[in-house]
Design a protein around this motif. Structure first.
Motif, short mmCIF file in Angstrom:
data_model
loop_
_atom_site.label_atom_id
_atom_site.label_comp_id
_atom_site.label_asym_id
_atom_site.label_seq_id
_atom_site.Cartn_x
_atom_site.Cartn_y
_atom_site.Cartn_z
N ALA A 38 0.84 -1.20 0.00
CA ALA A 38 0.00 0.00 0.00
C ALA A 38 0.88 1.25 0.00
O ALA A 38 0.64 2.21 -0.75
CB ALA A 38 -0.94 -0.01 1.21
N ALA B 161 1.03 3.99 -3.07
CA ALA B 161 0.74 5.40 -2.78
C ALA B 161 1.96 6.28 -3.10
O ALA B 161 1.83 7.35 -3.71
CB ALA B 161 0.35 5.56 -1.32
N ARG C 190 -6.86 7.98 -5.27
CA ARG C 190 -6.33 6.61 -5.18
C ARG C 190 -5.17 6.55 -4.20
O ARG C 190 -5.06 5.62 -3.40
CB ARG C 190 -5.82 6.16 -6.55
CG ARG C 190 -6.90 5.73 -7.48
CD ARG C 190 -6.39 4.52 -8.28
NE ARG C 190 -7.29 4.22 -9.37
CZ ARG C 190 -7.36 3.03 -9.94
NH1 ARG C 190 -6.58 2.05 -9.53
NH2 ARG C 190 -8.20 2.81 -10.92
N TYR D 278 -4.82 4.35 -0.59
CA TYR D 278 -3.75 3.43 -0.18
C TYR D 278 -3.09 3.91 1.11
O TYR D 278 -2.70 3.10 1.95
CB TYR D 278 -2.71 3.27 -1.30
CG TYR D 278 -3.18 2.32 -2.39
CD1 TYR D 278 -3.39 0.97 -2.10
CD2 TYR D 278 -3.43 2.75 -3.69
CE1 TYR D 278 -3.83 0.09 -3.07
CE2 TYR D 278 -3.86 1.88 -4.67
CZ TYR D 278 -4.06 0.55 -4.36
OH TYR D 278 -4.50 -0.32 -5.33
N LYS E 166 -5.32 2.88 3.83
CA LYS E 166 -5.20 1.44 4.04
C LYS E 166 -3.96 1.14 4.89
O LYS E 166 -3.99 0.30 5.79
CB LYS E 166 -5.10 0.72 2.69
CG LYS E 166 -5.09 -0.80 2.83
CD LYS E 166 -4.98 -1.53 1.51
CE LYS E 166 -4.81 -3.03 1.75
NZ LYS E 166 -4.54 -3.79 0.54
#
Lengths: 340, 340
Positions: B220, B224, B303, B307, B310
């Motif tokens: 993640a 990112a 997006r 991430y 997350k």
């Protein structure tokens, strides 16, 4: 028994393991297609093919070593696949580094996909060699032995790199001493055969002494093999080798006889020929005469015989019945007598 | 705490381990000199040097993960060195494959020693990465964990190769979909950060669930990070990034905002600009306007934020006190807020 008849069952076993270890082309056609092409499993259009590979002497030697101690090739199958993949990785990169356009009668990978993609595909083969060897643990080999094998695989890869480094740097030099040449082939040719014997014994459960003996056996066979190859490159029969007369002279390859002759060339005529052109039959013949005049043939043949004798001595020191040594002895004999 | 202050002690520990693992230049100056040069430890004449390397975010992340479970970075030091060597191997080969002539303000290795020797030197770094990781066993990590780490190292190397393969093949195409682009960076960028977290946890003694979480955390963060990098490549402040305005547009780099914009370019004007020339300030500005008009900035920023969220969720799921999470949380926050 002929060498081919001896090697075929081992080559089949290794191929089956390679097919299990290398991802199928469908998993990523554009990437794995390159690997399958190099391995002879795919055409240039990435369609299935079955191109004959080399004899797989290295992996066969590994399996024979394992068989001697374990009565079975199975514990060394993953190692055998790893050896072939390491060899293939080095071929893909060497072909780029040396600018070679043909291998096994086909265009080399880089001529098909370009150098950038071929460098990257070779890296993939290197990673797969590691993954292949790690599968030994699944085949029941103790974790400590697998770790030891993995360490030796990578020390061998480093030796290959240093050998290739020397080989490339020799091309830019006028003179290479026989000792320097032998240091180079110790890395480039002998290290992988030495590892093959060593890892086969290790996977088969051999003790440290016997494992070491198989390293030395492989190294001696590898050095002798390369020296015989060097002799054939100059004095081989074109009808048998499939190469033109004096092929290595034409290519100005500084093989061991040439390295010896150039450093013993009192008149300087041979050095002058190698510095300038070696085009044309007359010049190639003249160079061969000058090489012969230094006694290079006898010096190299004597060295090769000494390594072949050492290999047989190691086999005899193993304290194993003659019957069980049959395949290993046949392999050593066949390599020593090769004329092809 | 600044990112640099956070990372420095980890970078020092990794460097000390790298110095222990990579052979000294004296062992084979002409070969290892190349590796030392790339690592910033030698000048172009192979004399000792101390060129600042990158921030070593990957190995620091690995050590932080280990520290969380083992209260000590020591079990993961070999893995940290392996991560840096794997990264360096891929940089040496990528620079050849991409034709890049400068890295860290110095000529790339291939411009110094030529492509053939640089391919071979990169192979040596790959072998050293393996040997580095294998030293974990000497540091007391159980053999089974080392074998598992070795397997993951090579699966990661294969993912890097596939990522690089896609990146190179995208350069020859007019259009790349955002999904294809994300598949590429998953291999080329995120896989190594994912492995870094995973192997750190593994070496630190984490159970399977937590080890998996660190893989996902790294992935993640890696995705990112790359998306933020892509945004900075188009909208970054030149005074901070040190790159010219719209650097990635000039270089026609098909980063995620561009991949998105090109596949949502209804008029076709942006596609035409990318097919033809993007030289000159006016064209770069026009392209940026067209990219912005598709909403690409917002799509990619959203997006990246997802991430980043997350990553924080995974950290919170670890059931560890806030105090112990400090360095990992700082790392995740700093990466998310980066403007450089």
């Amino acid at each position: 028994m002929s060498l081919t008849a001896l090697l075929t069952p081992y080559a089949h076993a290794t191929l089956a393991e390679l097919r299990r270890v290398v991802p199928k082309i469908e998993e990523h056609p554009a990437f794995y297609g390159q690997l399958h092409y190099h391995l002879g499993w795919a055409t240039a259009e990435y369609q299935p093919a079955d191109i004959p590979s080399g004899k797989r002497i290295r992996s066969a030697f590994c399996l024979m070593a394992c068989e001697l101690f374990a009565d079975d090739v199975q514990p060394a199958l993953s190692a055998a696949a790893a050896i072939e993949l390491l060899h293939d990785f080095s071929l893909v990169h060497d072909d780029i580094e040396d600018g070679d356009r043909t291998r096994r009668h086909r265009p080399t990978l880089w001529t098909l996909v370009g150098q950038p993609q071929a460098i990257n595909a070779g890296d993939g083969l290197f990673a797969l060699a590691q993954l292949a060897l790690l599968k030994s643990a699944e085949a029941g080999v103790a974790a400590e032995r697998v770790l030891k094998a993995q360490k030796r695989l990578n020390e061998t890869a480093l030796a290959l790199c240093i050998g290739q480094h020397l080989d490339m740097s020799f091309e830019k030099r006028d003179l290479v001493t026989p000792d320097e040449y032998i240091e180079m082939i110790r890395g480039k040719t002998a290290a992988l055969l030495a590892f093959s014997g060593e890892v086969g014994a290790l996977m088969g459960g051999a003790n440290e002494t016997d494992t070491r003996k198989f390293y030395e056996l492989g190294e001696a066979m590898g050095l002798a093999f390369q020296m015989r190859d060097d002799l054939l490159g100059i004095w081989g029969d074109p009808a048998i080798t499939g190469k033109p007369v004096g092929a290595d002279i034409r290519a100005k390859k500084k093989s061991l006889p040439v390295a010896y002759a150039l450093t013993h060339d009192e008149s300087g005529e041979l050095q002058a020929l190698y510095r300038n052109s070696l085009k044309g039959k007359a010049k190639v013949e003249r160079a061969r005469k000058l090489i012969e005049a230094t006694g290079a043939y006898e010096v190299v043949a004597t060295r090769a015989s000494a390594y072949e004798a050492k290999a047989l001595e190691i086999l005899e020191s193993l304290n194993v019945s003659e019957a069980r040594l049959l395949s290993l002895r046949t392999l050593a004999d066949e390599l020593a007598q090769r004329t092809y």
